[in-house]
Design a protein around this motif. Structure first.
Motif, mmCIF file in Angstrom:
data_model
loop_
_atom_site.group_PDB
_atom_site.id
_atom_site.type_symbol
_atom_site.label_atom_id
_atom_site.label_comp_id
_atom_site.label_asym_id
_atom_site.label_seq_id
_atom_site.Cartn_x
_atom_site.Cartn_y
_atom_site.Cartn_z
ATOM 1 N N GLY A 185 -17.476 -29.414 -33.514
ATOM 2 C CA GLY A 185 -16.539 -29.945 -32.528
ATOM 3 C C GLY A 185 -15.338 -29.039 -32.373
ATOM 4 O O GLY A 185 -14.648 -28.723 -33.351
ATOM 5 N N ALA A 186 -15.101 -28.579 -31.151
ATOM 6 C CA ALA A 186 -13.915 -27.754 -30.850
ATOM 7 C C ALA A 186 -12.977 -28.487 -29.919
ATOM 8 O O ALA A 186 -12.344 -27.911 -29.052
ATOM 9 C CB ALA A 186 -14.336 -26.417 -30.258
ATOM 10 N N GLY A 187 -12.890 -29.810 -30.110
ATOM 11 C CA GLY A 187 -11.834 -30.580 -29.453
ATOM 12 C C GLY A 187 -10.560 -30.375 -30.265
ATOM 13 O O GLY A 187 -10.552 -29.627 -31.247
ATOM 14 N N PRO A 188 -9.476 -31.039 -29.867
ATOM 15 C CA PRO A 188 -8.212 -30.892 -30.594
ATOM 16 C C PRO A 188 -8.365 -31.094 -32.112
ATOM 17 O O PRO A 188 -7.776 -30.366 -32.900
ATOM 18 C CB PRO A 188 -7.334 -31.988 -29.984
ATOM 19 C CG PRO A 188 -7.897 -32.202 -28.614
ATOM 20 C CD PRO A 188 -9.363 -31.937 -28.693
ATOM 21 N N ILE A 189 -9.193 -32.068 -32.503
ATOM 22 C CA ILE A 189 -9.324 -32.361 -33.937
ATOM 23 C C ILE A 189 -10.079 -31.231 -34.653
ATOM 24 O O ILE A 189 -9.663 -30.764 -35.724
ATOM 25 C CB ILE A 189 -10.055 -33.719 -34.145
ATOM 26 C CG1 ILE A 189 -9.309 -34.854 -33.434
ATOM 27 C CG2 ILE A 189 -10.260 -34.003 -35.629
ATOM 28 C CD1 ILE A 189 -7.901 -35.113 -33.904
ATOM 29 N N GLY A 190 -11.178 -30.783 -34.074
ATOM 30 C CA GLY A 190 -11.926 -29.688 -34.687
ATOM 31 C C GLY A 190 -11.097 -28.409 -34.737
ATOM 32 O O GLY A 190 -11.124 -27.660 -35.731
ATOM 33 N N ASP A 370 -11.217 -28.225 -15.896
ATOM 34 C CA ASP A 370 -9.976 -27.466 -15.785
ATOM 35 C C ASP A 370 -9.483 -26.934 -17.145
ATOM 36 O O ASP A 370 -8.297 -26.925 -17.425
ATOM 37 C CB ASP A 370 -8.902 -28.399 -15.150
ATOM 38 C CG ASP A 370 -7.688 -27.647 -14.653
ATOM 39 O OD1 ASP A 370 -7.842 -26.470 -14.296
ATOM 40 O OD2 ASP A 370 -6.585 -28.228 -14.666
ATOM 41 N N ASN A 371 -10.419 -26.514 -17.993
ATOM 42 C CA ASN A 371 -10.089 -25.962 -19.326
ATOM 43 C C ASN A 371 -9.204 -26.882 -20.156
ATOM 44 O O ASN A 371 -8.340 -26.429 -20.905
ATOM 45 C CB ASN A 371 -9.411 -24.590 -19.195
ATOM 46 C CG ASN A 371 -10.378 -23.534 -18.691
ATOM 47 O OD1 ASN A 371 -11.582 -23.790 -18.616
ATOM 48 N ND2 ASN A 371 -9.879 -22.371 -18.351
ATOM 49 N N CYS A 372 -9.435 -28.178 -20.025
ATOM 50 C CA CYS A 372 -8.562 -29.140 -20.715
ATOM 51 C C CYS A 372 -8.876 -29.214 -22.208
ATOM 52 O O CYS A 372 -10.018 -29.423 -22.610
ATOM 53 C CB CYS A 372 -8.738 -30.526 -20.085
ATOM 54 S SG CYS A 372 -7.627 -31.745 -20.790
ATOM 55 N N ILE A 373 -7.830 -29.046 -23.013
ATOM 56 C CA ILE A 373 -7.977 -29.277 -24.459
ATOM 57 C C ILE A 373 -7.345 -30.640 -24.770
ATOM 58 O O ILE A 373 -8.005 -31.510 -25.305
ATOM 59 C CB ILE A 373 -7.278 -28.177 -25.295
ATOM 60 C CG1 ILE A 373 -7.764 -26.793 -24.872
ATOM 61 C CG2 ILE A 373 -7.431 -28.456 -26.796
ATOM 62 C CD1 ILE A 373 -8.769 -26.108 -25.711
ATOM 63 N N LYS A 374 -6.064 -30.803 -24.418
ATOM 64 C CA LYS A 374 -5.375 -32.052 -24.755
ATOM 65 C C LYS A 374 -4.407 -32.424 -23.640
ATOM 66 O O LYS A 374 -3.483 -31.667 -23.342
ATOM 67 C CB LYS A 374 -4.611 -31.840 -26.066
ATOM 68 C CG LYS A 374 -3.943 -33.068 -26.599
ATOM 69 C CD LYS A 374 -4.902 -33.911 -27.414
ATOM 70 C CE LYS A 374 -4.215 -35.117 -28.016
ATOM 71 N NZ LYS A 374 -5.200 -36.060 -28.573
ATOM 72 N N PRO A 375 -4.600 -33.585 -23.024
ATOM 73 C CA PRO A 375 -3.667 -34.022 -21.985
ATOM 74 C C PRO A 375 -2.591 -34.943 -22.557
ATOM 75 O O PRO A 375 -2.857 -35.762 -23.435
ATOM 76 C CB PRO A 375 -4.569 -34.807 -21.031
ATOM 77 C CG PRO A 375 -5.707 -35.271 -21.862
ATOM 78 C CD PRO A 375 -5.770 -34.460 -23.117
#
Ligand SMILES: NC(=O)c1ccc[n+]([C@@H]2O[C@H](COP(=O)([O-])OP(=O)(O)OC[C@H]3O[C@@H](n4cnc5c(N)ncnc54)[C@H](O)[C@@H]3O)[C@@H](O)[C@H]2O)c1
Ligand SMILES: [Zn+2]
Ligand SMILES: [Zn+2]
Length: 379
Positions: A185-190, A370-375
């Protein structure tokens, strides 16, 4: 006041709601200045969490200004700028006293596993969250921390969940000097787990996802190796191959029940709801950690069952460690890390969206547009 309002899976909108009120002497009312949307909110948004009631307001990552306090509140005064841990904890039960603030025994009358969480369905206490202009904060002497004068608001809001959760993911992995750590997982947490893995002594950090812009981001930010599982064939075999066929010392599941990557899990978990979402990343973690290794789970799974390869856990002698993050326990150290520049959270925030446009914000974050990582939502 205006607040995000859940209408059913994939449907959220802004609505007028009554102002929250002091219901207990130790409550405070906070005027929200920033509230993030989390990957955990997407489980609610996708209808994967039981007892998510229509009309509820999500949002467990928020900061703001104290505008009202109950008569017993001592730690806060009106006008204080505070960051509020996502866990609601009493601070006095046997679990809070052990530092297990995520497992408070008093704040969630609906369950005996997880404690209360803002805006996270009635399985987590049925509290309204902070994706709103105002929010009620119970146990106001326990959770909220005054935001240091010089701290950027984006750093402060990421300290309510993302930074502590990434840090605790690495901590639960029991990482030792020289370890190879794989983060799913490469979301904010990963991303934050990969960054924090180095702090514990990892010498190699590898992140797996399938969204290219997130892999590019984490490669530079953590920094680490990053691979798209869609181009690996079998990701488990690939990880074994690049770790002398032993497997990684530590695997971190920073995906949870909304995983993609397995048709079987997608059909049984997300279409037919025969299991609580898809445990694909957890499968990969168990199968690609080495014998005697540790799997750390921060990805969220609901209270109902998942298909997990428990036989492999037994036969490989794996230790599994998992929890909701105890934000309050970690805050003193992590505030220091942020102030000293050891961790720089704010680059994760890619989108600043008015609260009014909450449905668009969910759409962008959920579909990874839109290359969103964290809104972050700004009321
Ligand atoms: N334990 C806690 O206290 C805690 C706190 C915050 C978030 N969480 C959980 O952490 C998880 C991640 O949160 P987030 O905000 O980063 O979410 P996110 O949705 O932004 O990121 C999840 C990432 O996982 C990727 N992914 C999907 N399937 C995968 C697979 N099979 N292998 C590898 N990657 C895969 C997705 O492409 C996405 O980039 C969620 O489950 C969330 O609920 C837990
Ligand atoms: Zn969160
Ligand atoms: Zn407690």
């Amino acid at each position: 006041m205006r607040a995000m309002n859940y209408r059913g899976p994939f449907r959220v909108r802004i609505e007028e709601k009554p102002m929250p009120e002091i219901l207990h002497p130790n409550d405070a009312i906070i005027k929200v200045t920033r509230a993030c949307i989390c990957g955990s909110d997407l489980h609610l948004y996708h209808g994967l969490v039981p007892d998510t009631r229509v009309g509820s307001t999500f949002g467990h990552e928020f900061i703001g200004v104290v505008v009202e306090i109950g008569p017993s509140v001592q730690k806060l005064k009106i006008g204080d700028r505070v960051l509020v841990p996502f866990n609601i904890s009493c601070g006095q039960c046997a679990f809070c006293k052990q530092g297990l603030y995520g497992n408070c025994h008093e704040s969630n009358s609906m369950a005996t596993a997880v404690g209360g969480i803002y805006g996270y369905s009635h399985t987590a206490g049925g509290y309204n969250g902070g994706q709103a202009e105002y929010v009620r904060v119970p146990y106001a002497d326990v959770g909220p921390e005054i935001i240091p004068e010089n701290m950027h608001q984006d750093d402060a809001v990421l300290l309510t969940d993302v930074v502590p959760t990434g840090y605790q993911a690495a901590e639960m992995g029991g990482i030792k000097t020289g370890d190879t750590v794989v983060v799913f997982g490469a979301g904010p947490i990963g991303i934050m787990a990969a960054r924090c893995a180095w702090l514990f002594g990892a010498t190699r950090v590898i992140v797996i996802d399938h969204i290219e812009y997130r892999l590019d981001f984490v490669k530079k930010y953590a920094p680490c190796e990053a691979y798209n599982y869609k181009s690996l064939g079998d990701p488990v075999r690939f990880i074994k191959k690049i770790t002398d066929w032993f497997g990684a010392d530590v695997c971190i599941d920073a995906v949870g029940s909304d995983a993609s990557g397995s048709l079987l899990h997608t059909i049984t978990g997300k279409k037919l709801l025969l299991q609580a979402g898809a445990a694909t990343a957890l499968h990969w973690a168990v199968n690609s950690v080495k014998k005697g290794g540790i799997v750390s789970i921060v990805g969220v799974y609901g209270p109902t069952d998942n298909l997990v390869p428990i036989g492999n856990v037994v036969n490989k002698g794996i230790t599994i460690r998992a929890n909701q993050t105890s934000v309050k326990r970690l805050l003193p150290r992590l505030i220091e890390h942020v102030q000293n520049g050891v961790i720089d959270p704010k680059p994760l925030i890619t989108h600043r969206i008015p609260l009014q446009e909450v449905s668009e914000a969910y759409r962008i974050f959920s579909s990874k547009l839109d290359n969103c990582i964290k809104p972050v939502l700004i009321p």
